[in-house]
Scaffold this motif. Sequence first.
Motif, PDB file in Angstrom:
ATOM      1  N   UNK A   1       0.823  -1.212   0.000  1.00 23.03           N
ATOM      2  CA  UNK A   1       0.000   0.000   0.000  1.00 23.03           C
ATOM      3  C   UNK A   1       0.854   1.258   0.000  1.00 23.03           C
ATOM      4  N   UNK A   2       2.041   1.164   0.566  1.00 24.31           N
ATOM      5  CA  UNK A   2       2.940   2.324   0.584  1.00 24.31           C
ATOM      6  C   UNK A   2       3.305   2.773  -0.836  1.00 24.31           C
ATOM      7  N   UNK A   3       3.218   1.856  -1.795  1.00 29.14           N
ATOM      8  CA  UNK A   3       3.573   2.170  -3.183  1.00 29.14           C
ATOM      9  C   UNK A   3       2.348   2.496  -4.045  1.00 29.14           C
ATOM     10  N   UNK A   4       1.166   2.472  -3.442  1.00 26.69           N
ATOM     11  CA  UNK A   4      -0.067   2.781  -4.171  1.00 26.69           C
ATOM     12  C   UNK A   4      -0.350   4.282  -4.131  1.00 26.69           C
ATOM     13  N   UNK A   5      -1.131   4.729  -5.098  1.00 27.45           N
ATOM     14  CA  UNK A   5      -1.748   6.055  -5.085  1.00 27.45           C
ATOM     15  C   UNK A   5      -3.253   5.861  -5.079  1.00 27.45           C
ATOM     16  N   UNK A   6      -3.983   6.931  -4.819  1.00 26.75           N
ATOM     17  CA  UNK A   6      -5.428   6.828  -4.876  1.00 26.75           C
ATOM     18  C   UNK A   6      -5.908   6.400  -6.251  1.00 26.75           C
ATOM     19  N   UNK A   7      -5.276   6.932  -7.284  1.00 24.58           N
ATOM     20  CA  UNK A   7      -5.670   6.599  -8.649  1.00 24.58           C
ATOM     21  C   UNK A   7      -5.458   5.115  -8.939  1.00 24.58           C
ATOM     22  N   UNK A   8      -4.336   4.598  -8.473  1.00 24.84           N
ATOM     23  CA  UNK A   8      -4.044   3.180  -8.694  1.00 24.84           C
ATOM     24  C   UNK A   8      -5.055   2.304  -7.951  1.00 24.84           C
ATOM     25  N   UNK A   9      -5.409   2.700  -6.729  1.00 22.61           N
ATOM     26  CA  UNK A   9      -6.373   1.911  -5.958  1.00 22.61           C
ATOM     27  C   UNK A   9      -7.753   1.953  -6.613  1.00 22.61           C
ATOM     28  N   UNK A  10      -8.176   3.124  -7.027  1.00 23.11           N
ATOM     29  CA  UNK A  10      -9.477   3.234  -7.683  1.00 23.11           C
ATOM     30  C   UNK A  10      -9.537   2.327  -8.918  1.00 23.11           C
ATOM     31  N   UNK A  11      -8.493   2.357  -9.722  1.00 24.35           N
ATOM     32  CA  UNK A  11      -8.456   1.535 -10.931  1.00 24.35           C
ATOM     33  C   UNK A  11      -8.524   0.054 -10.582  1.00 24.35           C
TER      34      UNK A  11
ATOM     35  N   UNK B   1      -6.673  -2.337   6.309  1.00 18.38           N
ATOM     36  CA  UNK B   1      -5.857  -1.125   6.183  1.00 18.38           C
ATOM     37  C   UNK B   1      -6.468  -0.188   5.133  1.00 18.38           C
ATOM     38  N   UNK B   2      -6.591   1.075   5.487  1.00 20.37           N
ATOM     39  CA  UNK B   2      -7.374   2.023   4.701  1.00 20.37           C
ATOM     40  C   UNK B   2      -6.540   3.153   4.100  1.00 20.37           C
ATOM     41  N   UNK B   3      -5.241   2.942   3.916  1.00 20.81           N
ATOM     42  CA  UNK B   3      -4.369   4.013   3.446  1.00 20.81           C
ATOM     43  C   UNK B   3      -3.624   3.610   2.184  1.00 20.81           C
TER      44      UNK B   3
ATOM     45  N   UNK C   1       3.057  11.623   2.182  1.00 20.46           N
ATOM     46  CA  UNK C   1       2.204  11.364   1.008  1.00 20.46           C
ATOM     47  C   UNK C   1       1.049  10.418   1.333  1.00 20.46           C
ATOM     48  N   UNK C   2       0.933   9.981   2.587  1.00 19.72           N
ATOM     49  CA  UNK C   2      -0.124   9.036   2.961  1.00 19.72           C
ATOM     50  C   UNK C   2      -1.499   9.662   2.789  1.00 19.72           C
ATOM     51  N   UNK C   3      -2.390   8.885   2.213  1.00 19.81           N
ATOM     52  CA  UNK C   3      -3.778   9.316   2.053  1.00 19.81           C
ATOM     53  C   UNK C   3      -4.720   8.168   2.410  1.00 19.81           C
ATOM     54  N   UNK C   4      -5.900   8.526   2.876  1.00 18.81           N
ATOM     55  CA  UNK C   4      -6.943   7.535   3.099  1.00 18.81           C
ATOM     56  C   UNK C   4      -7.601   7.200   1.764  1.00 18.81           C
ATOM     57  N   UNK C   5      -7.903   5.915   1.554  1.00 18.36           N
ATOM     58  CA  UNK C   5      -8.692   5.607   0.364  1.00 18.36           C
ATOM     59  C   UNK C   5     -10.152   5.310   0.708  1.00 18.36           C
ATOM     60  N   UNK C   6     -10.548   5.667   1.928  1.00 12.31           N
ATOM     61  CA  UNK C   6     -11.953   5.574   2.323  1.00 12.31           C
ATOM     62  C   UNK C   6     -12.863   6.368   1.377  1.00 12.31           C
ATOM     63  N   UNK C   7     -12.484   7.614   0.973  1.00 17.06           N
ATOM     64  CA  UNK C   7     -13.363   8.341   0.046  1.00 17.06           C
ATOM     65  C   UNK C   7     -13.594   7.611  -1.278  1.00 17.06           C
ATOM     66  N   UNK C   8     -12.591   6.883  -1.751  1.00 22.87           N
ATOM     67  CA  UNK C   8     -12.747   6.111  -2.985  1.00 22.87           C
ATOM     68  C   UNK C   8     -13.749   4.982  -2.774  1.00 22.87           C
ATOM     69  N   UNK C   9     -13.625   4.304  -1.643  1.00 19.09           N
ATOM     70  CA  UNK C   9     -14.562   3.221  -1.322  1.00 19.09           C
ATOM     71  C   UNK C   9     -15.981   3.771  -1.182  1.00 19.09           C
TER      72      UNK C   9
END
Length: 250
Positions: free
Chosen positions: A94-104, A130-132, A138-146
Motif C-alpha cells: 500500500x505504501x507504493x499505491x496512489x489513490x488513482x491506482x487503488x481506484x483503478x 488497512x485504509x491508506x 504522502x499518505x492518504x486515506x482511500x476511504x473516500x474512494x470506497x
Amino acid sequence: MPSAKPSAAPIVWPNGKKVALSLSFDDARLSNVDKGTVLLDQYDVKATFFVVPSAVKKRLEGWKKAVASGHEMGNHSVNHPCSGNFTWSREKALEDYTGEKMRAELIEANKQVQELLGVKPEVFAYPCGQMFVGRGKTTQSYVPIVSDLFISGRGWRNEAPNDPAYCDMAQIYGMEMDGKDFNEIKDLIETARKTGQWLVLAGHETAESGGQTTRLAMLKQLCEYAKDPANGVWIAPIGTVAKYVNKQRN
C-alpha cells in the motif's frame, strides 16, 4: 455511493427484530464453497463473501452456485494489497499505491467479478483492514474512494458492533469470528442486542479447525441461534442491512 447522514432517531429493525447480524468471509477461500455455503444454506442463512477474482477461478462452479443460492459477493480487490511491512505484501505494498491506482484496481475487481459470476459487487472489505495508500507525508486515506464506489466498506479486527444510526458506511466495523467458540460470539450478539446495534462478523476459512478459520461447529450453533425467533436476530448480508439502514436514515 455516499451513505446517508447520521439519524437522530434510532434505527428500527424489520419485523420487530432487536439486533442485526451479518456474516462475512474474505479472500474466496476454497473451504467457503466446499463446506461453508453448504452449512449456511441448510439454515437459509445468507452471508457476504469478499472475493479476489483469481481465487474465484479455482472454484468457479462453486461460487456460481453460491450466487444462485443468494449469497452476496463483495469486492476484496484484485491483488489484496496490504502494507509492505508484511513481507509477503512487499510486491503489492500500500505504501507504493496512489489513490488513482487503488481506484483503478477496485473498478477492475468489480469488472472481473461481474464477468465471472454475473453480479457487480456493491460492498467492499479492506484487505488487512488497512485504509491508506502512500507513505509518510504522502499518505492518504482511500476511504473516500470506497465511499464513491460502494455502499459499504468493512474493516477487520475492530472492537465493537456498529451503531446503525451513526456509523460511516464506508468504515463499518468487522469483528473477528475466526477461532472463536459459540459462547464468545453469543456474548457479542447479546451485547449488541441491548442497544439495537448491527454486529458484522468477519472470517476466512470455513472448516473444522485450523488457522484463520471460522469453525463449522461454531457456525452451526450460530445459525441455529440466529434463526430462533425468540432471540430477535435479523441475520442478513452486509449489503442488505446497509441499504435498509440508509433508507431508514433518509
